[in-house]
Design an enzyme around this catalytic site. Structure first.
Site, PDB file in Angstrom:
ATOM      1  N   ASP A  98       1.663 -10.464 -19.055  1.00 46.95           N
ATOM      2  CA  ASP A  98       2.011 -11.369 -20.147  1.00 46.95           C
ATOM      3  C   ASP A  98       2.922 -10.593 -21.089  1.00 46.95           C
ATOM      4  O   ASP A  98       2.581  -9.481 -21.503  1.00 46.95           O
ATOM      5  CB  ASP A  98       0.743 -11.819 -20.878  1.00 46.95           C
ATOM      6  CG  ASP A  98       1.041 -12.815 -21.980  1.00 46.95           C
ATOM      7  OD1 ASP A  98       1.776 -13.777 -21.723  1.00 46.95           O
ATOM      8  OD2 ASP A  98       0.523 -12.631 -23.103  1.00 46.95           O
ATOM      9  N   ASP A 128       5.047 -11.097 -24.663  1.00 46.17           N
ATOM     10  CA  ASP A 128       5.322 -11.928 -25.837  1.00 46.17           C
ATOM     11  C   ASP A 128       6.325 -11.234 -26.744  1.00 46.17           C
ATOM     12  O   ASP A 128       6.286 -10.008 -26.910  1.00 46.17           O
ATOM     13  CB  ASP A 128       4.044 -12.172 -26.646  1.00 46.17           C
ATOM     14  CG  ASP A 128       3.091 -13.137 -25.968  1.00 46.17           C
ATOM     15  OD1 ASP A 128       3.576 -14.035 -25.244  1.00 46.17           O
ATOM     16  OD2 ASP A 128       1.864 -12.991 -26.155  1.00 46.17           O
ATOM     17  N   ARG A 178       3.352 -13.267 -11.823  1.00 48.56           N
ATOM     18  CA  ARG A 178       2.507 -14.128 -12.663  1.00 48.56           C
ATOM     19  C   ARG A 178       2.607 -15.575 -12.222  1.00 48.56           C
ATOM     20  O   ARG A 178       3.703 -16.096 -11.969  1.00 48.56           O
ATOM     21  CB  ARG A 178       2.903 -14.014 -14.135  1.00 48.56           C
ATOM     22  CG  ARG A 178       2.070 -14.954 -15.004  1.00 48.56           C
ATOM     23  CD  ARG A 178       2.267 -14.745 -16.472  1.00 48.56           C
ATOM     24  NE  ARG A 178       1.459 -15.684 -17.231  1.00 48.56           N
ATOM     25  CZ  ARG A 178       1.372 -15.710 -18.548  1.00 48.56           C
ATOM     26  NH1 ARG A 178       2.037 -14.820 -19.263  1.00 48.56           N
ATOM     27  NH2 ARG A 178       0.621 -16.596 -19.159  1.00 48.56           N
TER      28      ARG A 178
END
Length: 207
Positions: A107, A109, A95
């Protein structure tokens, strides 16, 4: 570990962790699996992984659809160490942060970390936008029908409160799912795609 309903801390040892993973660049499924594999290292006990969902991008940037999934885990590591594990997983997938809300290989989270509440901009807990993201709520609800997002309430109610979007008919159609304002568009389960958990390590004593 038995997953604590509602995301509470496990007595005396582990916090219940909810991770959200997404990818819309490269081999999206392989990127998600890499994220699962890296997150499941020493100190993070992965418990369950949701189905894979395909979702519309958020944030208004023109980009490809995402593959998303949710992980339930337990850990006695400090939240900062868990955040560092997320960054390691994203880096392993290559990334590069060049555009806010832009496309990404991976991604990761942290949605909740037990009962931890933090207003730190670098680690806000619970995740401040999880309540309006169907690509978080729908997979999470699949894994835990009694899930609670601290400060927001039952995940089932949050999902029902979002405007409904009907996905187009097709081979992967699973019917309508809820979507949130400024969030995820339609959420389509991809039953032919699967993620697997790494083989768990032996339990370590609480320190």
């Amino acid at each position: 570990m038995t997953w604590p309903r509602g995301g509470n801390d496990r007595a005396g040892c582990e916090r219940a962790i909810v991770f959200s993973l997404g990818s819309n660049l490269g081999d999206r499924l392989a990127n998600l699996q890499l994220g699962v594999d890296v997150l499941g290292g020493t100190g993070v006990d992965l418990q369950a992984v949701s189905s894979v969902y395909e979702t519309d991008p958020v944030g208004g940037v023109d980009q490809a659809d995402y593959l998303n999934a949710v992980l339930l885990a337990g850990s006695s590591l400090p939240p900062r160490d868990i955040l560092a594990r997320c960054a390691t997983a994203e880096a392993a997938a290559g990334r590069v942060r060049t555009q806010r809300w832009g496309p990404r290989t991976l991604d990761v989270d942290i949605i909740i970390c037990g009962s931890v509440v933090s207003a730190d901009p670098s680690l806000t807990l619970p995740h401040p936008r999880a309540h309006e993201r169907a690509f978080v709520l729908v997979p999470w609800l699949e894994l835990d029908a009694h899930a609670v997002l601290p400060g927001r309430g039952p995940v089932a109610g949050l999902a029902r409160a979002l405007p409904a979007t009907h996905e187009p008919a097709g081979p992967h159609s699973t019917g309508p799912h809820s979507t949130g304002p400024n969030s995820s568009g339609s959420v389509r389960r991809r039953p032919e795609l699967r993620l697997t958990l790494p083989v768990p390590e032996a339990d370590a004593p609480c320190s």
